[in-house]
Design an enzyme around this catalytic site. Structure first.
Site, short mmCIF file in Angstrom:
data_model
loop_
_atom_site.label_atom_id
_atom_site.label_comp_id
_atom_site.label_asym_id
_atom_site.label_seq_id
_atom_site.Cartn_x
_atom_site.Cartn_y
_atom_site.Cartn_z
N GLU A 94 1.00 -1.03 0.02
CA GLU A 94 0.39 0.03 0.17
C GLU A 94 0.91 1.08 -0.09
OE1 GLU A 94 -4.05 -1.09 2.61
OE2 GLU A 94 -2.71 0.61 3.83
N CYS A 107 2.96 8.51 1.29
CA CYS A 107 3.57 7.43 2.41
C CYS A 107 3.69 6.19 1.89
CB CYS A 107 2.23 7.49 3.10
SG CYS A 107 2.68 6.06 4.43
N CYS A 114 5.94 -7.49 7.67
CA CYS A 114 7.11 -6.00 8.48
C CYS A 114 7.42 -7.96 9.61
CB CYS A 114 6.64 -5.28 9.30
SG CYS A 114 7.68 -4.49 10.36
N CYS A 118 5.04 -5.43 16.82
CA CYS A 118 4.30 -3.88 17.58
C CYS A 118 3.26 -4.54 18.14
CB CYS A 118 4.51 -2.82 16.81
SG CYS A 118 6.62 -2.69 16.63
N CYS A 121 0.64 -2.46 15.76
CA CYS A 121 0.42 -1.86 14.44
C CYS A 121 -0.22 -2.81 13.33
CB CYS A 121 2.06 -1.81 13.95
SG CYS A 121 2.01 -1.94 12.17
N CYS A 337 -3.60 2.87 7.07
CA CYS A 337 -3.08 1.97 6.15
C CYS A 337 -2.89 0.09 6.33
CB CYS A 337 -1.17 2.62 5.88
SG CYS A 337 -0.56 3.91 5.82
N1 SAH Z 1 8.26 0.56 10.71
C1 SAH Z 1 8.64 1.84 11.11
C2 SAH Z 1 7.85 2.39 9.71
C3 SAH Z 1 6.32 2.00 10.09
S1 SAH Z 1 5.30 2.92 11.02
C4 SAH Z 1 8.15 2.46 12.37
O1 SAH Z 1 8.38 1.62 13.19
O2 SAH Z 1 8.84 4.12 12.38
C5 SAH Z 1 4.90 4.85 11.03
C6 SAH Z 1 5.11 5.35 11.92
O3 SAH Z 1 2.96 4.58 12.41
C7 SAH Z 1 5.34 4.27 13.82
O4 SAH Z 1 5.97 5.32 14.27
C8 SAH Z 1 3.85 3.93 14.00
O5 SAH Z 1 4.45 3.72 15.35
C9 SAH Z 1 2.70 4.76 13.78
N2 SAH Z 1 2.16 3.66 13.76
C10 SAH Z 1 1.82 2.33 13.37
N3 SAH Z 1 0.27 1.92 13.80
C11 SAH Z 1 -0.26 2.91 13.84
C12 SAH Z 1 -1.93 2.51 14.49
N4 SAH Z 1 -2.39 2.03 14.59
N5 SAH Z 1 -2.32 4.10 14.84
C13 SAH Z 1 -1.45 5.65 15.12
N6 SAH Z 1 0.01 5.63 14.58
C14 SAH Z 1 0.30 3.61 14.27
#
Ligand code: SAH
Length: 364
Positions: A94, A107, A114, A118, A121, A337
Site C-alpha cells: 500500500e 507515504c 514486517c 509492535c 500496528c 494504512c
Molecule cells: N516501521 C517503521 C515505519 C512504519 S510505522 C516505524 O516503526 O517507524 C510508521 C509510524 O506509524 C510509526 O511511528 C508507528 O509507531 C506508527 N503507527 C503504527 N501503527 C499505528 C496505528 N495503528 N496508529 C497510529 N500510529 C501507528
C-alpha cells in the site's frame, strides 16, 4: 528471452553507464532520467525524444514499473488517496497520498509485511514476506505523483507505510539516492523522512551513507520497560542506545530527527508518562510528534480523547523543545494504512502505518 530488468532500480549514475554501454551519446541518460522522473513516463513507448531503435533496445532489456494498481480509495472529505499495488510476484503493498494546499505527502512501503511485532500496528498482524527493491519503492512514488497530477506541487516522501525501512537499508538508500538526485526527484533532506522503530547501528549507517533525509524514531513509550510491552522486538535495543544513535544522525549532517509517540489510551498517556517523556526529550535536539492511535478495523487499543491529548501536550510543553500532533487524514477511507491489503488478502494478513498532517502547538 533474457529476464528484463527494472529500469527504476538503476541509480542515475547506473543509468548513465547503461546508456554509454549501449553506445549512446552522454546526453541520452539525461533524456531518459527526465522521462522517468520528471515526466513520470509509464513505459518506453512514450519517450519519443529517444531514437526508435533505442526505445526498442530498452524495451527488450528493461521494464519501467513493477507495480500494477489493484485498487484506489479516495476520500470525499480531504482528497486522501490510498493505493493498493500488486507486484510482479503477486504480493500486495500500500501507499498513501495526502494532499494539502500547496504540497502533498506520499507515504511508501518498504517491505511486504514486517518482521517486527509492535502490538498496536496493523502490518505486524500479517506475515513478513519480503523486502521491496529500490525500483518498487520508486514505482510507488512515481505512480502516485503521475496519477495525482502533482507536477507543480511540492512533494514530501515519508517511509511510514508497511515494513521497517532500516531492515531493508540497502534498497532504501538506493531509492533515496534517486530521490535526492537533480535528475531524479530532486528532493532534499527536509522532504524525505525515514521512520524507524529501532536498530542504532543502522541509524548510524543511514547517516554514514551520505543520503539526504530526515529521521523519525518511533519511540512510543518513555521507559524501556513500557516500550518492551508494546514493541517487543524493537526493544532489543534500549532507548538510551537509540537516542545516542539519533544524536549521531543529527550531528553527522545537521539533519533533523523527530521522535514519534503513538498515543494509546490507558497505556502510555498518563501524566507520569508525559513527565517521563518530557524528561527524556529535554535538552535533546529532537522534535516530538504525537500520533493519536488509529484503531483501523481490528482495534485492540482505545484511541485517546481530545482532552487527554491536550493535557498530555500541556505537561510536555514547558520542557520539550517542539511538539506537534499528527491529525489523521482520510477518515472515511480507513486512514490507517493496511486495510486495503487486509480486504484483499486473507483474514490473517493485516498491515498498517499512519497518515496525517503534523500540527504544531504552542503553550498558550
Ligand atoms: N516501521 C517503521 C515505519 C512504519 S510505522 C516505524 O516503526 O517507524 C510508521 C509510524 O506509524 C510509526 O511511528 C508507528 O509507531 C506508527 N503507527 C503504527 N501503527 C499505528 C496505528 N495503528 N496508529 C497510529 N500510529 C501507528
Amino acid at each position: 528471452m533474457m529476464d528484463r530488468l527494472h529500469v527504476r532500480h538503476l541509480t542515475i549514475d547506473e543509468l548513465r553507464d547503461t546508456a554509454l554501454a549501449l553506445g549512446e551519446p552522454e546526453y541520452r541518460y539525461r533524456q531518459l532520467a527526465t522521462s522517468l522522473y520528471a515526466r513520470l513516463a509509464g513505459d518506453f513507448d512514450g519517450m519519443t525524444d529517444l531514437p526508435r531503435a533505442l526505445r526498442a533496445t530498452l524495451r527488450e532489456r528493461f521494464f519501467v514499473s513493477a507495480a500494477r494498481t489493484a485498487a484506489v480509495q479516495s476520500s470525499g472529505v480531504d482528497g486522501t488517496r490510498k493505493y493498493l499495488f500488486e507486484l510482479a510476484g503477486g504480493e500486495r503493498i500500500e501507499s498513501v497520498l495526502m494532499r494539502y494546499e500547496r504540497r502533498a505527502t506520499i507515504c511508501v512501503s518498504t517491505q511486504v509485511g514486517c518482521p517486527l511485532d509492535c502490538v498496536f500496528c496493523e502490518t505486524a498482524k500479517g506475515r513478513f514476506r519480503r523486502n521491496l527493491t529500490a525500483g518498487e519503492i520508486l514505482d510507488q512514488i512515481c505512480t502516485l505523483k503521475a496519477d495525482a497530477d502533482l507536477a507543480s506541487q511540492k512533494v514530501n516522501i515519508v517511509f511510514m507505510g508497511m515494513g521497517e525501512p532500516l531492515l531493508n537499508l540497502d534498497e532504501v538508500v538506493r531509492a533515496i539516492r534517486t530521490l535526492n538526485h537533480p535528475l531524479g526527484l530532486n528532493l532534499g533532506e527536509k522532504r524525505i523522512t525515514v521512520s524507524t522503530s529501532s536498530f542504532p547501528d543502522r541509524i548510524r549507517a543511514l547517516a554514514d551513507s551520505g543520503v539526504a533525509c530526515s529521521l523519525a524514531l518511533s519511540l512510543n513509550a518513555p521507559t524501556d520497560e513500557k516500550r518492551r510491552e508494546i514493541m517487543p522486538k524493537a526493544s532489543r535495543f534500549s532507548i538510551a542506545e537509540l537516542l545516542d544513535a539519533a544524536r549521531y544522525f543529527v550531528r553527522s549532517g545537521r539533519r533533523r530527527v523527530t521522535l514519534e509517540y503513538v498515543l494509546l489510551a490507558g497505556v502510555n498517556t498518563s501524566d507520569a508518562d508525559a513527565d517521563a517523556l518530557a524528561r527524556l526529550a529535554r535538552s535533546q535536539p529532537f522534535k516530538l510528534n504525537l500520533i493519536p492511535y488509529n484503531p483501523g478495523r481490528s482495534g485492540g487499543f482505545a484511541p485517546v480523547d481530545e482532552g487527554r491529548i491536550q493535557r498530555f501536550v500541556q505537561r510536555l510543553l514547558p520542557s520539550a523543545p517542539a511538539v506537534t500532533v499528527r491529525r489523521s487524514r482520510g477518515a472515511d477511507i480507513d486512514a490507517a494504512c493496511g486495510q486495503l491489503w487486509t480486504n484483499s488478502l486473507g483474514r490473517e494478513d493485516k498491515p498498517a502505518g499512519v497518515s496525517g498532517e503534523d500540527v504544531p502547538l504552542t503553550s498558550t
